[in-house]
Design an enzyme around this catalytic site. Structure first.
Site, PDB file in Angstrom:
ATOM      1  N   CYS A 269      37.494  40.383  39.736  1.00 32.26           N
ATOM      2  CA  CYS A 269      36.705  40.976  40.586  1.00 32.26           C
ATOM      3  C   CYS A 269      37.387  42.455  40.650  1.00 32.26           C
ATOM      4  CB  CYS A 269      36.988  40.333  41.832  1.00 32.26           C
ATOM      5  SG  CYS A 269      38.612  40.634  42.501  1.00 32.26           S
TER       6      CYS A 269
ATOM      7  N   HIS B  74      44.722  35.859  43.542  1.00 29.94           N
ATOM      8  CA  HIS B  74      43.929  35.468  42.336  1.00 29.94           C
ATOM      9  C   HIS B  74      44.774  35.330  41.220  1.00 29.94           C
ATOM     10  CE1 HIS B  74      40.167  37.503  44.106  1.00 29.94           C
ATOM     11  NE2 HIS B  74      40.583  36.608  44.906  1.00 29.94           N
TER      12      HIS B  74
ATOM     13  N   GLU C 122      44.968  36.465  38.182  1.00 27.54           N
ATOM     14  CA  GLU C 122      45.269  37.992  37.577  1.00 27.54           C
ATOM     15  C   GLU C 122      46.353  38.589  38.518  1.00 27.54           C
ATOM     16  OE1 GLU C 122      42.011  36.889  38.564  1.00 27.54           O
ATOM     17  OE2 GLU C 122      40.790  37.942  37.805  1.00 27.54           O
TER      18      GLU C 122
END
Length: 144
Positions: A77, A47, A49
């Site tokens: 998430c 992801h 991030e």
């Protein structure tokens, strides 16, 4: 947020879910930026991030990114929210809310759990419409 949206746009153009992230250091300079690379890397943890946290930790030579701010186009998430906490990020600024997969203001609400050791400041909804449009357009193209 404009840099994160540019990363999200580039990720979408590569066939990735259009999410982008930027990590800003204590002095206001960009330390790392990335868009999702889940498909390209065949890695469910790639992801945006996670990629910027890894790049920043490597760049700074420290897994603790105290004083840094994370700007991301979608509510992180649960996996990313936990990593953000472990990295001791000062502030998370995100654009679109994620009622299905979010881990901060939705779902498990990671920073509200008594077991959470570090709770960053959180600001959600910044330029949300732009990020939502990127996501909606991306998934609409997949369905056609």
């Amino acid at each position: 947020m404009d840099l994160a949206l540019a990363e999200a746009t580039a990720a979408g153009a590569r066939g990735e879910v259009p999410v982008g992230a930027v990590l800003v250091g204590p002095g206001g300079h960009v330390i790392a930026k990335a868009g999702n690379e889940v498909e390209a890397r065949n890695d469910p943890t790639a992801h945006a991030e996670m990629l910027v946290l890894r790049a920043a930790a490597e760049h700074l030579g420290n897994p603790r990114l105290e004083g840094c701010d994370l700007v991301v186009t979608l509510e992180p998430c649960a996996m990313c929210a936990t990593a953000i906490s472990f990295a001791r990020i000062r502030r998370v600024v995100y654009a679109a809310y994620d009622p299905k997969g979010g881990g901060i203001d939705h779902g498990p609400r990671m920073y509200s759990q008594p077991t959470c050791h570090h709770r960053p400041e959180v600001v959600g909804g910044v330029q949300a419409q732009k990020a939502e449009n990127l996501l909606k357009d991306f998934f609409a193209r997949l369905r056609t």
